[in-house]
Design a protein around this motif. Structure first.
Motif, short mmCIF file in Angstrom:
data_model
loop_
_atom_site.label_atom_id
_atom_site.label_comp_id
_atom_site.label_asym_id
_atom_site.label_seq_id
_atom_site.Cartn_x
_atom_site.Cartn_y
_atom_site.Cartn_z
N ASP A 16 5.58 -0.51 1.52
CA ASP A 16 4.46 -1.33 1.06
C ASP A 16 3.80 -0.62 -0.11
O ASP A 16 3.85 0.61 -0.24
N GLU A 17 3.18 -1.40 -0.98
CA GLU A 17 2.63 -0.84 -2.21
C GLU A 17 1.42 0.05 -1.97
O GLU A 17 1.00 0.79 -2.88
N ASP A 18 0.82 -0.01 -0.79
CA ASP A 18 -0.30 0.87 -0.46
C ASP A 18 0.16 2.19 0.17
O ASP A 18 -0.66 3.03 0.52
N PHE A 19 1.46 2.32 0.38
CA PHE A 19 2.08 3.53 0.94
C PHE A 19 1.49 3.87 2.31
O PHE A 19 1.13 5.00 2.61
N LEU A 20 1.42 2.82 3.15
CA LEU A 20 0.91 3.01 4.51
C LEU A 20 2.01 2.86 5.55
O LEU A 20 1.93 3.44 6.63
N TYR A 21 3.04 2.04 5.24
CA TYR A 21 4.05 1.71 6.24
C TYR A 21 5.32 2.53 5.99
O TYR A 21 5.93 2.45 4.92
N GLY A 22 5.71 3.32 6.97
CA GLY A 22 6.97 4.07 6.91
C GLY A 22 7.03 5.08 5.79
O GLY A 22 8.11 5.35 5.24
N THR A 42 16.02 -4.46 1.36
CA THR A 42 14.62 -4.10 1.58
C THR A 42 13.96 -3.68 0.27
O THR A 42 14.58 -2.99 -0.54
N ARG A 43 12.71 -4.09 0.08
CA ARG A 43 11.95 -3.63 -1.08
C ARG A 43 11.24 -2.33 -0.73
O ARG A 43 10.52 -2.27 0.28
N VAL A 46 8.18 3.60 -4.60
CA VAL A 46 8.29 5.04 -4.75
C VAL A 46 7.26 5.50 -5.78
O VAL A 46 7.03 4.83 -6.79
N ARG A 47 6.60 6.60 -5.50
CA ARG A 47 5.67 7.17 -6.47
C ARG A 47 5.84 8.68 -6.49
O ARG A 47 6.24 9.29 -5.49
N LEU A 48 5.54 9.27 -7.63
CA LEU A 48 5.69 10.73 -7.75
C LEU A 48 4.62 11.28 -8.69
O LEU A 48 4.09 10.57 -9.56
N ARG A 49 4.30 12.54 -8.52
CA ARG A 49 3.40 13.29 -9.39
C ARG A 49 3.66 14.77 -9.21
O ARG A 49 4.20 15.20 -8.17
N GLN A 50 3.26 15.52 -10.20
CA GLN A 50 3.34 16.98 -10.05
C GLN A 50 2.25 17.43 -9.07
O GLN A 50 1.19 16.81 -8.94
N ASN A 51 2.54 18.49 -8.38
CA ASN A 51 1.64 18.97 -7.34
C ASN A 51 0.44 19.69 -7.95
O ASN A 51 0.22 20.89 -7.77
N CYS A 52 -0.33 18.90 -8.74
CA CYS A 52 -1.54 19.40 -9.38
C CYS A 52 -2.71 18.53 -8.95
O CYS A 52 -2.53 17.33 -8.70
N SER A 53 -3.87 19.08 -8.90
CA SER A 53 -5.02 18.32 -8.41
C SER A 53 -5.37 17.14 -9.30
O SER A 53 -5.90 16.12 -8.83
N ASP A 54 -5.09 17.25 -10.61
CA ASP A 54 -5.48 16.19 -11.53
C ASP A 54 -4.30 15.34 -11.98
O ASP A 54 -4.42 14.53 -12.90
N SER A 55 -3.16 15.50 -11.38
CA SER A 55 -1.97 14.74 -11.77
C SER A 55 -2.03 13.33 -11.19
O SER A 55 -2.39 13.13 -10.03
N ASN A 58 2.84 8.18 -10.58
CA ASN A 58 3.67 7.26 -11.35
C ASN A 58 4.48 6.45 -10.35
O ASN A 58 5.26 7.02 -9.57
N THR A 59 4.30 5.11 -10.34
CA THR A 59 4.81 4.27 -9.25
C THR A 59 5.84 3.27 -9.77
O THR A 59 5.69 2.69 -10.84
N ARG A 60 6.89 3.07 -8.99
CA ARG A 60 7.91 2.04 -9.25
C ARG A 60 8.28 1.38 -7.93
O ARG A 60 7.99 1.91 -6.85
N ASP A 61 8.96 0.21 -8.02
CA ASP A 61 9.49 -0.41 -6.81
C ASP A 61 10.93 -0.86 -7.08
O ASP A 61 11.33 -1.05 -8.23
N PHE A 62 11.70 -1.01 -6.02
CA PHE A 62 13.10 -1.44 -6.17
C PHE A 62 13.55 -2.12 -4.88
O PHE A 62 12.95 -1.93 -3.81
#
Length: 425
Positions: A16-22, A42-43, A46-55, A58-62
């Motif tokens: 889910d786009e709120d990153f709550l399920y699974g 299944t849709r 995925v989102r990613l960022r560098q492990n920095c407090s201010d990063s 960046n989100t995509r879906d597939f």
């Protein structure tokens, strides 16, 4: 991805786009990552960022590819989210790479819920109106044909084509109408004529569009050469100039492995000779079939049946001016069938004679009635709107006061005995 600095990258995957399920969380110092054991069809988000407090994230879906067997995707009155519709691009332009399917739309193909009326197993079916300069694409999600190389895979569906005035009549003859099934092996980036089948009315396609009946017949497309690949399937319906209006329906759709020795019933035809119907067909593989005769498309009551391995059967002693439905079932698999309908010739009707005009074509004379007019006024014919009883009725149009007299007669078919009958309407 690319990144600056040396901080590791945090990756989150969810459904889910709120990153709550699974939600699943991963960390890497690299610039790529592979997700394994995902659920087919299944849709994911995925989102990613560098492990920095201010990063920032960046989100995509597939969507993951669906697996086979892929059975009847049209489950509601809404178009499935993973199917895509496009308009405007011609097949010839697409095949020649002059253009591409870029912007999805919400028009063109839609879901029709009258599949059972056409004798299909599933109520919902995809449909499109072929009229004007319509150019409508319906494209499947990615389908992974992950089976053994020695297995056979097919696309199969029931296809029906009728004129828009009546679902119980064949298509209007329109020479520029076209229907195409195309296969892409690169996520829909490219399409080619060599990976396509064409139905048209000009004789230079693979099949004759004018031969597609208004009762559903099975279409089988062998996909075995794509085994081990991921494909997308496109259905294209087009008219290139204003003219007739026809409706095309696709139902009971499957992508599955199959036995080539029990591949279905094809090219079913039914021909009336006097009060007898001659039925002819072809089969893929096992030739033995059972042929059923009924007065309704759901075959709730079987009037007659015959077992045949010769590709033909015959039923006689049919009533005059009556609709009959014929279903041919391949005995090796009861799900492999084709259906047609016929209307017998005019002749003396046996009482009681009942006509609610539901089987008649709007704006035409009722079958086996005699219509007589003087000065062509007032007009007379079957109407399909503003019905006082049922959905259709016989109506007289308005007269023109400058033409007199105005005479229109509608005479019932011949009845064999009226000595003890009354007329009610």
């Amino acid at each position: 991805w690319q990144m600056t600095g040396t901080q590791p990258v945090v990756i989150e995957l969810a459904e889910d786009e709120d990153f709550l399920y699974g939600k699943q969380t991963y960390t890497t110092t690299g610039t790529s990552f592979t997700f394994n054991s995902l659920t087919p069809g299944t849709r994911y988000y995925v989102r990613l960022r560098q492990n920095c407090s201010d990063s920032e994230w960046n989100t995509r879906d597939f969507n993951t590819a669906v697996s086979i067997p892929y059975d009847h995707p049209f489950t509601t009155y809404l178009m499935p989210e993973d199917w895509t519709r496009y308009t405007g691009v011609t097949a010839s332009d697409l095949f020649n790479e002059y253009d591409y399917l870029a912007q999805p739309v919400n028009v063109g193909w839609s879901i029709n819920q009258r599949g059972s009326v056409y004798g299909m197993a599933n109520t919902n079916m995809a449909g499109v109106n072929i009229a004007g300069t319509q150019k409508a694409w319906l494209v499947s999600p990615n389908i992974y044909l992950g089976v053994n190389q020695d297995e056979s895979v097919r696309l199969c569906f029931k296809q029906a084509l009728s004129n828009s005035a009546s679902p119980s009549q064949s298509m209007f003859s329109d020479q520029d109408d076209e229907f195409i099934i195309a296969i892409s092996t690169d996520n829909g980036e490219t399409w080619s004529r060599s990976n396509a089948l064409v139905w048209n009315c000009t004789g230079d396609g693979d099949y004759d569009l004018l031969a597609v009946p208004y009762m559903p017949q099975q279409v089988t497309v062998d996909l075995s050469r794509y085994v081990g690949q991921t494909i997308r399937i496109a259905f294209y319906a087009a008219s290139y100039s204003a003219g007739s209006s026809n409706n095309l329906f696709l139902g009971d759709m499957k992508v599955e492995t199959y036995d080539p020795n029990c591949g279905g019933v094809l090219n079913l035809t039914s021909t009336i000779v006097n009060n007898t119907v001659d039925v002819n067909w072809q089969t893929m593989g096992n030739p033995q079939v059972t042929v059923y005769l009924s007065e309704d498309a759901m075959f709730t009551q079987i009037l007659d049946s015959a077992v045949s391995s010769t590709g033909s059967a015959q039923f006689g002693n049919l009533s005059y001016n009556s609709y009959y439905f014929i279903r041919v079932v391949q005995n090796c698999d009861e799900n492999e069938w084709a259906m047609s309908s016929i209307r017998t010739l005019c002749g003396p009707e046996t009482a009681p004679y009942i006509n609610d005009f539901e089987d008649e074509v709007p704006s035409t004379d009722p079958a086996c009635w005699t219509i007589m007019q003087y000065q062509n006024y007032p007009t007379i014919g079957v109407s399909g709107s503003h019905a006082h009883s049922g959905q259709k009725f016989l109506s007289w149009g308005t007269t023109d006061r400058y033409y007199e007299p105005h005479l229109s007669w509608a005479s019932l078919p011949e009845l064999d005995d009226i000595s003890s009958l009354e007329l009610a309407f």
